[in-house]
Write an enzyme that holds these catalytic residues in place. Structure first.
Site, PDB file in Angstrom:
ATOM      1  N   SER A  44       6.626 -10.886   3.064  1.00  0.00           N
ATOM      2  CA  SER A  44       5.827  -9.736   2.981  1.00  0.00           C
ATOM      3  C   SER A  44       5.826  -9.248   4.409  1.00  0.00           C
ATOM      4  O   SER A  44       5.704  -7.945   4.619  1.00  0.00           O
ATOM      5  CB  SER A  44       4.442  -9.772   2.364  1.00  0.00           C
ATOM      6  OG  SER A  44       3.799 -11.025   2.965  1.00  0.00           O
ATOM      7  N   HIS A 251      -2.155  -8.429   6.621  1.00  0.00           N
ATOM      8  CA  HIS A 251      -0.765  -8.018   6.936  1.00  0.00           C
ATOM      9  C   HIS A 251      -0.915  -6.847   8.059  1.00  0.00           C
ATOM     10  O   HIS A 251      -1.779  -6.120   8.127  1.00  0.00           O
ATOM     11  CB  HIS A 251      -0.260  -7.453   5.430  1.00  0.00           C
ATOM     12  CG  HIS A 251       0.188  -8.472   4.624  1.00  0.00           C
ATOM     13  ND1 HIS A 251      -0.536  -9.122   3.614  1.00  0.00           N
ATOM     14  CD2 HIS A 251       1.411  -9.149   4.495  1.00  0.00           C
ATOM     15  CE1 HIS A 251       0.062 -10.008   2.980  1.00  0.00           C
ATOM     16  NE2 HIS A 251       1.196  -9.913   3.460  1.00  0.00           N
TER      17      HIS A 251
END
Length: 269
Positions: A44, A251
């Site tokens: 990711s 993230h």
């Protein structure tokens, strides 16, 4: 020396300088225009989770137009660009599902993988929902996995990349530290927990860098680029817990991709 010889020598030197300058310019232009086939692999952090602007065709892989591979490709116009990085990928996903575009003509490969193998999501869930002691124990379990099991898994990925694209430059990207210690967070995890998580990121990066070097790959350390942009800083490039989209938690934001991952990658290419 006769005037005619002086004139001839001067003309020769001038012509040589012009040719050298134009030749260098032509060589530089030829180099920049040389065909380059680029393949972006990984998890990711490469697909761009957290940056938004996801390609609907990528489904659960959540490949973002703001992810560093797409930003680099847009700026450098490679002759071909394949983007197979996928949210949630572990090492076996890279070898089993992402290597299709690689071949003997591939010139450049980027890859980030290993964090999910080490249980990144479970570490953060444990630390958010359980006690400090449980958090630190879970961090230590992840570090032990990085020492005992992850190197072999990384070798399998790196060997597979080299086997399919033997001439390619391979850039392996690491992971940022999540927290600015002594920063502005007034709630959430304890400072001990934040320090333990940062230490685990360093531990993971060290292991990845060592395996990359053993395979002759370049390691791109993103930690310096995220310094002063961690969670608890005044200008974070990382999501903290995102209750509206829990998968984006921890993230990089779009700024983290453009200001952190992209320059780290660019510095190695």
């Amino acid at each position: 020396m006769k005037l005619s010889r002086i004139t001839a020598l001067s003309s020769s030197l001038l012509l040589g300088a012009v040719l050298a300058l134009t030749g260098a310019g032509q060589a530089q232009a030829a180099e920049s225009a040389a065909p380059l086939d680029y393949v972006a692999l990984g998890d990711s952090y490469s697909s761009g989770v957290g940056a938004g602007s996801y390609d609907s065709a990528s489904g659960d892989c959540k490949r973002s137009s703001k992810a560093f591979p797409r930003l680099w490709a847009a700026a450098n116009a490679p002759s071909s660009f394949s983007f197979t990085a996928c949210s949630g990928a572990i090492t076996s996903d890279v070898t089993g599902r992402q290597l299709g575009p690689l071949n003997a003509s591939t010139d450049l490969v980027s890859v980030s993988v290993g964090g999910n193998d080490a249980g990144f999501a479970d570490v953060m869930t444990t630390c958010i929902l359980q006690s400090e002691a449980n958090c630190i124990n879970r961090v230590n379990t992840a570090k032990a996995f990085v020492d005992s099991t992850l190197p072999g898994r990384l070798d399998s990925v790196y060997n597979a990349i080299s086997g399919r694209a033997p001439a390619a430059q391979v850039v392996v990207l690491g992971y940022p530290r999540f927290y600015k210690l002594g920063g502005g967070c007034l709630a959430g995890l304890s400072e001990n927990e934040r320090a333990a998580i940062n230490n685990a990121a360093d531990h993971l990066n060290t292991a990845i860098a060592k395996r990359a070097a053993n395979h002759g790959f370049d390691f791109a350390d993103v930690v310096p680029y995220f310094t002063n942009h961690e969670i608890c800083s005044s200008a974070s490039w990382l999501h903290s817990v995102n209750w509206l989209n829990i998968g984006e938690s921890y993230h990089p934001t779009a700024n983290g991709q453009s200001g952190g991952y992209l320059p780290a990658f660019r510095a190695k290419v």
